[in-house]
Motif scaffolding. Structure first.
Motif, PDB file in Angstrom:
ATOM      1  N   SER A  68       0.837  -1.204   0.000  1.00 37.93           N
ATOM      2  CA  SER A  68       0.000   0.000   0.000  1.00 37.93           C
ATOM      3  C   SER A  68       0.871   1.253   0.000  1.00 37.93           C
ATOM      4  O   SER A  68       0.592   2.225  -0.718  1.00 37.93           O
ATOM      5  CB  SER A  68      -0.921  -0.002   1.219  1.00 37.93           C
ATOM      6  N   LEU A  69       1.929   1.218   0.794  1.00 41.68           N
ATOM      7  CA  LEU A  69       2.879   2.324   0.846  1.00 41.68           C
ATOM      8  C   LEU A  69       3.498   2.587  -0.523  1.00 41.68           C
ATOM      9  O   LEU A  69       3.550   3.725  -1.001  1.00 41.68           O
ATOM     10  CB  LEU A  69       3.970   2.004   1.872  1.00 41.68           C
ATOM     11  N   LEU A  70       3.958   1.518  -1.174  1.00 39.87           N
ATOM     12  CA  LEU A  70       4.575   1.652  -2.495  1.00 39.87           C
ATOM     13  C   LEU A  70       3.592   2.225  -3.505  1.00 39.87           C
ATOM     14  O   LEU A  70       3.952   3.061  -4.338  1.00 39.87           O
ATOM     15  CB  LEU A  70       5.096   0.296  -2.974  1.00 39.87           C
ATOM     16  N   SER A  71       2.352   1.760  -3.426  1.00 41.33           N
ATOM     17  CA  SER A  71       1.341   2.228  -4.381  1.00 41.33           C
ATOM     18  C   SER A  71       1.068   3.716  -4.198  1.00 41.33           C
ATOM     19  O   SER A  71       0.958   4.467  -5.178  1.00 41.33           O
ATOM     20  CB  SER A  71       0.054   1.409  -4.237  1.00 41.33           C
ATOM     21  N   LYS A  72       0.969   4.161  -2.959  1.00 42.14           N
ATOM     22  CA  LYS A  72       0.667   5.572  -2.701  1.00 42.14           C
ATOM     23  C   LYS A  72       1.840   6.484  -3.062  1.00 42.14           C
ATOM     24  O   LYS A  72       1.648   7.585  -3.578  1.00 42.14           O
ATOM     25  CB  LYS A  72       0.253   5.756  -1.239  1.00 42.14           C
ATOM     26  N   SER A  84       3.945   5.861  -5.401  1.00 37.06           N
ATOM     27  CA  SER A  84       3.995   5.916  -6.865  1.00 37.06           C
ATOM     28  C   SER A  84       3.073   7.012  -7.393  1.00 37.06           C
ATOM     29  O   SER A  84       3.390   7.690  -8.375  1.00 37.06           O
ATOM     30  CB  SER A  84       3.612   4.560  -7.470  1.00 37.06           C
ATOM     31  N   ILE A  85       1.932   7.198  -6.744  1.00 35.98           N
ATOM     32  CA  ILE A  85       0.998   8.261  -7.143  1.00 35.98           C
ATOM     33  C   ILE A  85       1.604   9.624  -6.839  1.00 35.98           C
ATOM     34  O   ILE A  85       1.525  10.555  -7.637  1.00 35.98           O
ATOM     35  CB  ILE A  85      -0.353   8.104  -6.415  1.00 35.98           C
ATOM     36  N   MET A  86       2.247   9.751  -5.675  1.00 43.03           N
ATOM     37  CA  MET A  86       2.825  11.034  -5.279  1.00 43.03           C
ATOM     38  C   MET A  86       3.947  11.477  -6.206  1.00 43.03           C
ATOM     39  O   MET A  86       4.222  12.669  -6.336  1.00 43.03           O
ATOM     40  CB  MET A  86       3.322  10.972  -3.831  1.00 43.03           C
ATOM     41  N   ARG A  87       4.602  10.508  -6.852  1.00 36.82           N
ATOM     42  CA  ARG A  87       5.659  10.876  -7.797  1.00 36.82           C
ATOM     43  C   ARG A  87       5.074  11.539  -9.048  1.00 36.82           C
ATOM     44  O   ARG A  87       5.708  12.396  -9.646  1.00 36.82           O
ATOM     45  CB  ARG A  87       6.489   9.647  -8.168  1.00 36.82           C
ATOM     46  N   ILE A 111       8.323  14.091   0.397  1.00 39.14           N
ATOM     47  CA  ILE A 111       9.287  13.545  -0.557  1.00 39.14           C
ATOM     48  C   ILE A 111       9.053  12.031  -0.616  1.00 39.14           C
ATOM     49  O   ILE A 111       9.353  11.310   0.349  1.00 39.14           O
ATOM     50  CB  ILE A 111      10.729  13.847  -0.112  1.00 39.14           C
ATOM     51  N   PRO A 112       8.504  11.513  -1.724  1.00 36.72           N
ATOM     52  CA  PRO A 112       8.110  10.098  -1.789  1.00 36.72           C
ATOM     53  C   PRO A 112       9.187   9.101  -1.372  1.00 36.72           C
ATOM     54  O   PRO A 112       8.902   8.170  -0.610  1.00 36.72           O
ATOM     55  CB  PRO A 112       7.720   9.928  -3.261  1.00 36.72           C
ATOM     56  N   ASP A 113      10.425   9.253  -1.840  1.00 30.84           N
ATOM     57  CA  ASP A 113      11.483   8.298  -1.495  1.00 30.84           C
ATOM     58  C   ASP A 113      11.744   8.283   0.010  1.00 30.84           C
ATOM     59  O   ASP A 113      11.927   7.219   0.618  1.00 30.84           O
ATOM     60  CB  ASP A 113      12.784   8.641  -2.229  1.00 30.84           C
ATOM     61  N   GLU A 141      11.039   5.704   5.412  1.00 30.45           N
ATOM     62  CA  GLU A 141      10.739   5.906   6.827  1.00 30.45           C
ATOM     63  C   GLU A 141       9.522   5.102   7.282  1.00 30.45           C
ATOM     64  O   GLU A 141       9.529   4.520   8.371  1.00 30.45           O
ATOM     65  CB  GLU A 141      10.546   7.401   7.107  1.00 30.45           C
ATOM     66  N   ILE A 142       8.485   5.043   6.452  1.00 30.01           N
ATOM     67  CA  ILE A 142       7.305   4.276   6.854  1.00 30.01           C
ATOM     68  C   ILE A 142       7.589   2.778   6.764  1.00 30.01           C
ATOM     69  O   ILE A 142       7.075   1.998   7.573  1.00 30.01           O
ATOM     70  CB  ILE A 142       6.068   4.661   6.012  1.00 30.01           C
TER      71      ILE A 142
END
Length: 204
Positions: free
Chosen positions: A92-96, A98-101, A180-182, A187-188
């Motif tokens: 879920s973290l990765l998916s979100k 990816s949208i923020m990028r 900052i997505p990365d 951190e999460i």
């Protein structure tokens, strides 16, 4: 909403949407100028009103669009195709992220929209949010393997604690202007590993 908006190239649609997310994330609904959105999006104010009848229509489109993009990203990252709750959180973290990028201001917009109290849209946002979050929670608890958790854990409380911890983390990032997505991803992910150690059964 004028369907001619969808006749624009994807690049132009994304530019306008990103401009709207940015302006609405930096201002309350009432104080967000449509003229500024038009300038940011590289179009005239008249053309913006040609695509969206009024500010409320644009705002609600942005909100529903964020939900739809999240739904598609969850499918793309196979978020619900695992019974491991913590793996689900990571996907879920990765998916979100990816949208923020693609849409750097979308999460800031969503946070501000959630806390927006302007009567014209508050009820619609809260109703939509409740429906989406309740459906999501139901699906998660249908999918996850609960046998891995400590027996003294109340799973509903755990879910709420994690949700509010992430929400608080993102709110702090938003207020500091540091979305900052990365950085968020790393951190999460560390927090998820920590939660896994805290909430699951330990080998003796």
């Amino acid at each position: 909403m004028n369907n001619k908006f969808f006749g624009l190239s994807i690049e132009k649609q994304q530019r306008i949407v990103n401009a709207a997310y940015k302006v609405f994330s930096e201002n309350s609904y009432k104080k967000a100028p449509m003229s500024e959105i038009a300038d940011e999006g590289g179009i005239s104010k008249a053309l913006l009103f040609h695509y969206f009848i009024n500010k409320k229509e644009l705002y609600m489109y942005l909100w529903e669009n964020s939900i739809e993009m999240t739904r598609k990203a969850i499918i793309e990252y196979k978020t619900l195709e695992t019974s491991d709750f913590f793996e689900m959180l990571k996907r879920s973290l990765l998916s979100k992220c990816s949208i923020m990028r693609k849409y750097p201001h979308i999460y800031a917009f969503s946070l501000r929209a959630y806390y927006e109290n302007y009567p014209e849209i508050e009820e619609a946002i809260q109703k939509s949010y409740s429906k989406t979050s309740n459906a999501s929670e139901t699906i998660v608890f249908e999918k996850i393997d609960t046998s891995i958790f400590r027996k003294d854990i109340d799973l509903k409380s755990m879910y709420s604690e994690i949700f509010y911890a992430v929400d608080g983390y993102m709110l702090n990032k938003y207020r500091s202007g540091q979305i900052i997505p990365d950085e968020i991803e790393n951190e999460i992910a560390e927090l998820i590993d920590l939660w896994k150690k805290i909430y699951t059964e330990r080998e003796d």
